[in-house]
Design an enzyme around this catalytic site. Structure first.
Site, PDB file in Angstrom:
ATOM      1  N   LYS A 107       0.837  -1.203   0.000  1.00  0.00           N
ATOM      2  CA  LYS A 107       0.000   0.000   0.000  1.00  0.00           C
ATOM      3  C   LYS A 107       0.872   1.253   0.000  1.00  0.00           C
ATOM      4  O   LYS A 107       0.660   2.174  -0.792  1.00  0.00           O
ATOM      5  CB  LYS A 107      -0.911  -0.021   1.235  1.00  0.00           C
ATOM      6  CG  LYS A 107      -2.089   0.919   1.153  1.00  0.00           C
ATOM      7  CD  LYS A 107      -2.918   0.875   2.435  1.00  0.00           C
ATOM      8  CE  LYS A 107      -3.759  -0.390   2.538  1.00  0.00           C
ATOM      9  NZ  LYS A 107      -4.430  -0.510   3.846  1.00  0.00           N
ATOM     10  N   ARG A 117      -3.111   3.323   8.684  1.00  0.00           N
ATOM     11  CA  ARG A 117      -3.480   2.167   7.852  1.00  0.00           C
ATOM     12  C   ARG A 117      -2.373   1.134   7.787  1.00  0.00           C
ATOM     13  O   ARG A 117      -1.235   1.450   7.474  1.00  0.00           O
ATOM     14  CB  ARG A 117      -3.772   2.644   6.423  1.00  0.00           C
ATOM     15  CG  ARG A 117      -4.605   3.880   6.357  1.00  0.00           C
ATOM     16  CD  ARG A 117      -4.606   4.495   4.962  1.00  0.00           C
ATOM     17  NE  ARG A 117      -5.259   3.659   3.968  1.00  0.00           N
ATOM     18  CZ  ARG A 117      -5.283   3.941   2.678  1.00  0.00           C
ATOM     19  NH1 ARG A 117      -4.660   5.016   2.212  1.00  0.00           N
ATOM     20  NH2 ARG A 117      -5.914   3.140   1.838  1.00  0.00           N
ATOM     21  N   GLY A 162      -8.404  -8.137   4.845  1.00  0.00           N
ATOM     22  CA  GLY A 162      -9.205  -8.246   6.055  1.00  0.00           C
ATOM     23  C   GLY A 162      -8.442  -8.732   7.275  1.00  0.00           C
ATOM     24  O   GLY A 162      -9.032  -8.969   8.321  1.00  0.00           O
ATOM     25  N   MET A 216      -5.634  -7.228   8.768  1.00  0.00           N
ATOM     26  CA  MET A 216      -5.113  -6.232   9.685  1.00  0.00           C
ATOM     27  C   MET A 216      -5.959  -4.972   9.618  1.00  0.00           C
ATOM     28  O   MET A 216      -6.960  -4.952   8.938  1.00  0.00           O
ATOM     29  CB  MET A 216      -3.655  -5.984   9.393  1.00  0.00           C
ATOM     30  CG  MET A 216      -2.842  -7.184   9.870  1.00  0.00           C
ATOM     31  SD  MET A 216      -1.142  -7.043   9.471  1.00  0.00           S
ATOM     32  CE  MET A 216      -1.257  -6.608   7.780  1.00  0.00           C
ATOM     33  N   ARG A 251      -3.512  -0.877  -6.400  1.00  0.00           N
ATOM     34  CA  ARG A 251      -2.592  -2.008  -6.494  1.00  0.00           C
ATOM     35  C   ARG A 251      -2.970  -2.785  -7.738  1.00  0.00           C
ATOM     36  O   ARG A 251      -4.067  -2.622  -8.268  1.00  0.00           O
ATOM     37  CB  ARG A 251      -2.679  -2.893  -5.254  1.00  0.00           C
ATOM     38  CG  ARG A 251      -3.972  -3.636  -5.201  1.00  0.00           C
ATOM     39  CD  ARG A 251      -4.153  -4.410  -3.944  1.00  0.00           C
ATOM     40  NE  ARG A 251      -5.590  -4.532  -3.780  1.00  0.00           N
ATOM     41  CZ  ARG A 251      -6.215  -4.769  -2.648  1.00  0.00           C
ATOM     42  NH1 ARG A 251      -5.531  -4.893  -1.530  1.00  0.00           N
ATOM     43  NH2 ARG A 251      -7.494  -4.876  -2.608  1.00  0.00           N
ATOM     44  N   HIS A 259       0.051 -37.513   4.848  1.00  0.00           N
ATOM     45  CA  HIS A 259       0.051 -38.631   3.907  1.00  0.00           C
ATOM     46  C   HIS A 259      -1.111 -38.521   2.924  1.00  0.00           C
ATOM     47  O   HIS A 259      -0.946 -38.604   1.713  1.00  0.00           O
ATOM     48  CB  HIS A 259      -0.029 -39.957   4.680  1.00  0.00           C
ATOM     49  CG  HIS A 259      -0.134 -41.164   3.793  1.00  0.00           C
ATOM     50  ND1 HIS A 259      -1.338 -41.721   3.431  1.00  0.00           N
ATOM     51  CD2 HIS A 259       0.819 -41.889   3.167  1.00  0.00           C
ATOM     52  CE1 HIS A 259      -1.114 -42.747   2.634  1.00  0.00           C
ATOM     53  NE2 HIS A 259       0.189 -42.875   2.457  1.00  0.00           N
ATOM     54  N   ARG A 313      11.234 -47.676 -12.433  1.00  0.00           N
ATOM     55  CA  ARG A 313      12.017 -47.780 -11.196  1.00  0.00           C
ATOM     56  C   ARG A 313      11.907 -49.191 -10.635  1.00  0.00           C
ATOM     57  O   ARG A 313      10.803 -49.713 -10.464  1.00  0.00           O
ATOM     58  CB  ARG A 313      11.514 -46.771 -10.161  1.00  0.00           C
ATOM     59  CG  ARG A 313      12.326 -46.864  -8.868  1.00  0.00           C
ATOM     60  CD  ARG A 313      11.940 -45.791  -7.881  1.00  0.00           C
ATOM     61  NE  ARG A 313      10.623 -46.062  -7.319  1.00  0.00           N
ATOM     62  CZ  ARG A 313      10.017 -45.222  -6.475  1.00  0.00           C
ATOM     63  NH1 ARG A 313      10.581 -44.082  -6.161  1.00  0.00           N
ATOM     64  NH2 ARG A 313       8.827 -45.508  -5.991  1.00  0.00           N
ATOM     65  N   SER A 340      18.370 -39.598 -11.610  1.00  0.00           N
ATOM     66  CA  SER A 340      17.044 -39.043 -11.386  1.00  0.00           C
ATOM     67  C   SER A 340      16.964 -38.679  -9.909  1.00  0.00           C
ATOM     68  O   SER A 340      17.133 -39.542  -9.042  1.00  0.00           O
ATOM     69  CB  SER A 340      15.971 -40.069 -11.757  1.00  0.00           C
ATOM     70  OG  SER A 340      14.699 -39.520 -11.495  1.00  0.00           O
ATOM     71  N   GLY A 364      15.415 -38.070  -6.545  1.00  0.00           N
ATOM     72  CA  GLY A 364      14.192 -38.368  -5.800  1.00  0.00           C
ATOM     73  C   GLY A 364      14.129 -37.392  -4.648  1.00  0.00           C
ATOM     74  O   GLY A 364      14.659 -37.639  -3.569  1.00  0.00           O
ATOM     75  N   CYS A 389      12.201 -36.742 -10.260  1.00  0.00           N
ATOM     76  CA  CYS A 389      10.856 -37.252 -10.098  1.00  0.00           C
ATOM     77  C   CYS A 389      10.509 -37.063  -8.625  1.00  0.00           C
ATOM     78  O   CYS A 389      11.368 -37.123  -7.764  1.00  0.00           O
ATOM     79  CB  CYS A 389      10.784 -38.718 -10.487  1.00  0.00           C
ATOM     80  SG  CYS A 389      11.894 -39.777  -9.548  1.00  0.00           S
ATOM     81  N   TYR A 445      14.980 -32.738 -17.494  1.00  0.00           N
ATOM     82  CA  TYR A 445      13.534 -32.865 -17.407  1.00  0.00           C
ATOM     83  C   TYR A 445      13.058 -32.893 -15.958  1.00  0.00           C
ATOM     84  O   TYR A 445      13.829 -33.186 -15.048  1.00  0.00           O
ATOM     85  CB  TYR A 445      13.042 -34.130 -18.129  1.00  0.00           C
ATOM     86  CG  TYR A 445      13.455 -35.428 -17.472  1.00  0.00           C
ATOM     87  CD1 TYR A 445      12.692 -35.970 -16.435  1.00  0.00           C
ATOM     88  CD2 TYR A 445      14.608 -36.103 -17.883  1.00  0.00           C
ATOM     89  CE1 TYR A 445      13.080 -37.162 -15.825  1.00  0.00           C
ATOM     90  CE2 TYR A 445      14.993 -37.287 -17.285  1.00  0.00           C
ATOM     91  CZ  TYR A 445      14.231 -37.817 -16.250  1.00  0.00           C
ATOM     92  OH  TYR A 445      14.611 -38.977 -15.645  1.00  0.00           O
TER      93      TYR A 445
END
Ligand code: ADP
Ligand code: MG
Ligand code: MG
Length: 905
Positions: free
Chosen positions: A34, A103, A112, A114, A346, A462, A635, A786, A788, A854, A874
């Site tokens: 702001k 402000r 909303g 503060m 903004r 999980h 794998r 690769s 992991g 991966c 990749y």
């Protein structure tokens, strides 16, 4: 985030306050969004009331020390004098008082969260002076607003109490809104408000304007650590150490009468992106009324009739702002007696769809180029556009709310355990798995279900991680949800359902509803999966265009994690250029786990191995065919073998019961002995991955043979299979060498047997720190690496993700000990450093070494940017994340070439 200058020793010499004329939009770290934009508008010559910004650094110092840093008070005083000069009024002057607003404004907008206090400086003594400006009613209106906001924000008095008083006043006067209250009624309200302050906070509104100001500033500092702000930040991943800036602005008044008012508007339609001004306007009101929805505002266009000159001016300023920021802006303004003031701007928030539309529209208008358009949309937004959602405008009976763990909208019968989920799904029923929490044993149920709901667990629990990986909708940690496995009912704050009842899961919003809601498919997803059938739709066009540009710009390939032909085909339609991770253990779950059980427990191994071989061969064939002509990285078996065995505790109990009942069973006893032998206290760090080669060498040989046969099968049919094998959990080059010997021998045997050439490159996963640190050696036996990054993160940090999430990780995030969860977004300093080392040393040994990643991080935008930067060939991610990964890989390139304007706006 503590910098040198935050230290008290340097405090006196620090600049804690900047006037609007001294800042600019590049200073948002210090001035907050702001403040930086108020400064920018001041420089642009827009009519911003005079004011100044107290820096975020002052806030951090205040919060660290528990009091204002040295020098702050003096600097505020000095800047206040400048504002007085500019405004031509004195703060606290009874004849004609200057009032200010105080402000909040942080680096990242926290809507909303503060607070702001208007009309600071008004006291019994200055009230008559203010009344001389625009009448008694106006002054009393300002006064009651100040008492209300001061009471709520500074003294923490419950806001509802004020609303109740206002309600009563309106009733007494027989009017619908505050407009109808006259000066006397408003004076009455202010008096009642002050009684509330005394009653509930034990003090009155200070009658010293300077004390009002000091306390208001302090309250804004402290609002940074209010519980709702803390919660919001931890949800949004905003660093809790940033602090907020405080803007002190000379008040201008929209509530002086009919020639005044306040409004909020956008420079273009935030939904469609079309140019033009959209917004709301309220006559005779202070700005807070518009946002709070106290009275019904009129559309902005009406201002053209109400006050034509002010409207013209406003349109001019909106154009100036759009041209300057080169993007959609939102603006708060106030008109005081026909004079227009701009109070905030903004770059406007927008929906994911609008972000794509607006970016391409700005390209068409010649305002930005395609690279900049690409910088302005994110993979996250794209992912949102791909998920089905519940149609708006339907009533929801909310059962419970939780975390939006994996987006999407799904409807099905609630089912309370994994086995039943599998059973019901096999009968063709659509099920939602509802669990207190999930563990690896629930995997078959999660696969069978369309959505997963848990009562406990965070965004990296999980359930959340697995659901996201599989593209299942998921709400985790549903508050107040109780899953009663005895009575088979689920109770939440909003009601109860029995197992088998239909529920609707909104994974985008984190809401579980009772009953069936209507689902709308995503037109964007349909179009990306089947470009031929793309509808003539502006949003689809925008997405397709920016994705095409990302593909053009990116230097990183995008592969997918897929174990089945269906997933492989879907990912391919979404643009995947191969499979970076094909897990073989998923092929052995469910009923088939008995095969592994037989192998492990040494029961007719030969038959078990040959069944395993045949199963794999067929499945590999399916996947290779679906990805014909593209690489498929398989794998070798990775998880601890005990995952395929019965649970030790359950089995022990079972055996003990049998024995107690006098019917001890020899099979049970033998099984139990076997399970005991393979039991480990810490299986994730135990016998798994390449370590199996030393104990059960046939396992990898069988898998390699199956892949070689599948390849030969397809070659014979004229296909172009491109298989590769990777070895998990390598810590030491010699382990890889041993695995490689087993694999090569098996592949050669098949090639000889079938009289063809089968070539299968062999690579190493890099998921243990030791492998990364000895990458030069490992690379001597590897055709590719690769990374992991899930395991690499766990082992680098020395923590188990599920346990950490259940115990200390939420507290870590909230207190800012870790700015972002290292499982969500790659830990660049630690894990990332290991990646860099492995890349450099691996390529030093073997310049043509293939490099990929991966793991969950392959779908995380920030991580994808990092991987592109370190030069990986990749990334591999779950099928639904493929489009986002393509987009982010393209963004990585354009962001590296030029910082986004978005960061400096
Ligand atoms: P938020 O960040 O919640 O938008 P603001 O600080 O922008 O809070 O202020 C809330 C309202 O008060 C806005 O409508 C704003 O335009 C208005 N406001 C703030 N400062 C002033 C001022 N100096 N004069 C008039 N209105 C103001
Ligand atoms: Mg505002
Ligand atoms: Mg692993």
């Amino acid at each position: 985030m503590t910098t040198q200058a935050d230290r008290p020793a340097d405090a006196a010499g620090t600049t804690w306050v900047l006037s609007f004329a001294e800042g600019h939009r590049g200073m948002a770290d210090l001035l907050g969004g702001k403040g930086a934009n108020l400064a920018e508008m001041t420089r642009l010559g827009l009519p911003v009331p005079p004011g100044f910004t107290i820096t975020t650094q002052a806030c951090r110092a205040y919060l660290a020390e528990g009091h204002e840093p040295e020098g702050l008070a003096e600097q505020v005083e000095e800047h206040l004098r400048r504002v007085e000069d500019a405004a031509g009024r004195r703060f606290g002057d009874p004849a004609d008082p200057l009032l200010v607003s105080v402000r909040s404004g942080a680096r990242f907008s926290m809507p909303g969260m503060m607070d702001t206090i208007l009309n600071v400086g008004l006291t019994d003594e200055t009230l008559p002076g203010l009344a001389r400006r625009a009448g008694e009613r106006f002054a009393q209106d300002c006064y009651r607003r100040l008492v209300q906001m001061y009471g709520r924000t500074v003294l923490g008095v419950d806001g509802q109490l004020f609303e109740d008083v206002l309600d009563q006043a309106r009733q007494r006067a027989g009017v619908r809104d505050d407009q109808g209250l006259d000066a006397a009624a408003l004076a009455d309200v202010a008096t009642r408000f002050r009684e509330l302050l005394r009653e509930h906070a034990g003090e009155d509104l200070p009658q010293d304007p300077r004390e009002q100001l000091t306390r208001a500033v302090r309250a804004v500092f402290e609002s940074w650590n209010s519980p709702r702000a803390v919660l919001y930040r931890s949800r949004e991943g905003i660093d809790p150490n940033l602090g907020t800036a405080v803007n002190v602005v000379a008040m201008v008044f929209g509530n002086t009468g009919e020639r005044s008012g306040s409004g909020v508007c956008f420079t273009r339609d935030p939904a469609s992106g079309h140019r033009g001004a959209y917004g709301d306007y309220l006559t005779n009101a202070q700005g807070e009324d518009v946002v709070a929805g106290i009275r019904q505002p009129v559309p902005l266009a009406r201002l053209a009739d109400i006050d034509p000159p002010a409207y013209e001016q406003l349109m001019g300023h909106l154009a100036t702002l759009e041209n300057h920021y080169r993007d959609l802006c939102d603006v708060e303004f106030t008109i005081e007696d026909g004079r227009l003031w701009i109070l905030q701007t903004r770059v406007g928030k927008r929906t994911a769809g609008a972000a794509f539309r607006i970016a391409t529209q700005l390209v068409d208008e010649g305002v930005i180029d395609l690279d900049e358009a690409l910088r302005r949309v994110t993979g996250e937004q794209l992912t949102q556009l791909l998920h089905p959602r519940f149609a708006a405008d339907q009533e929801r009976r909310v059962l419970a709310r939780g975390l939006p763990a994996s987006p999407g909208a799904a409807v099905g019968e609630a089912v309370l355990d994994s086995e039943r989920a599998v059973e019901w799904a096999a009968q063709g029923r659509t099920v939602v798995l509802v669990r207190p929490e999930t563990s690896p044993e629930d995997l078959p149920g999660m696969v069978a279900a369309v959505a997963v709901v848990t009562a406990r667990g965070g965004l990296t629990s999980h359930a959340a991680v697995v659901a996201r990986g599989m593209g299942r909708t998921c709400v985790a940690g549903a508050e107040g949800l109780q899953v009663d496995l005895e009575r088979r009912v689920v109770t939440g704050p909003g009601g109860q359902v029995r197992e088998g009842d239909v529920i609707s899961v909104d994974g985008t919003a984190g809401v579980v509803s009772i009953g069936e809601l209507d689902v709308e498919a995503s037109v964007v997803a349909a179009a990306l999966e089947d470009p031929g059938a793309a509808p003539d739709d502006e949003l689809v066009e925008a997405v397709v265009r920016l994705l095409a540009h990302a593909d053009l710009r990116r230097t990183t390939g995008v592969l997918t994690n897929a174990d089945t032909p269906e997933d492989a085909r879907r990912a391919r339609r979404l643009g995947a250029e191969g499979i970076g991770l094909c897990r073989t253990e998923h092929m052995l779950l469910g009923e088939r786990r008995h095969i592994v059980e037989d192998i492990v427990l040494d029961r007719d191994r030969e038959t078990a191995f040959s069944r395993m071989h045949d199963l794999h061969r067929e499945e590999f064939r399916g996947v290779l065919e679906a990805m014909d002509g593209l690489p498929v990285v398989v794998r070798l078996l990775d998880p601890p073998l005990h995952e395929f065995l019965p649970d030790l505790t359950e089995l022990s109990v079972h055996a003990a019961l049998e024995e107690a009942a006098g019917r001890a069973d020899e099979d049970t006893a033998r099984l139990l002995a076997g399970v005991r032998r393979w039991h480990e206290t810490n299986p994730m760090l135990g016998l798994r991955g390449v370590r199996l080669v030393a104990v059960v060498p046939e396992l990898y040989a069988v898998q390699a043979r199956a892949l070689a046969h599948a390849t030969a099968d397809l070659l014979e049919k004229g296909f172009d299979p491109r298989p590769e094998l990777m070895v998990p959990l390598v810590a030491e080059a010699a382990e890889l060498a041993a695995a490689r010997r087993v694999i090569e021998q098996a592949v050669r045997a098949v090639a000889d047997e079938r009289g063809t050439t089968v070539s299968i490159p062999v690579g190493s996963m890099i998921e243990l720190p030791r492998a990364a640190l000895t990458a030069g050696e490992v690379a001597r036996h590897a055709d590719f690496f690769s990374f992991g990054t899930n395991d690499l993160t766990q082992t680098t940090w020395g923590l188990s993700r599920d346990d950490a999430e259940a115990s200390f990780m939420p507290a870590y995030r909230e207190s800012g000990l870790v700015p972002t969860d290292p499982f969500d977004s790659i830990d660049v300093d630690g894990v990332g450093r290991l990646v860099r080392i492995a890349v450099a040393e691996g390529r030093a040994t073997r310049p043509d070494l293939g490099l990929g990643i991966c793991g969950e991080h392959g779908g995380d935008p920030a991580s994808v940017r990092f991987f592109a930067e370190v030069g990986l060939d990749y990334v591999s991610c779950s099928p639904p994340r493929v489009p986002a990964a393509r987009l982010e890989a393209g963004r990585a390139v354009v962001l590296a070439e030029g910082a986004s304007e978005a960061d400096t706006r």
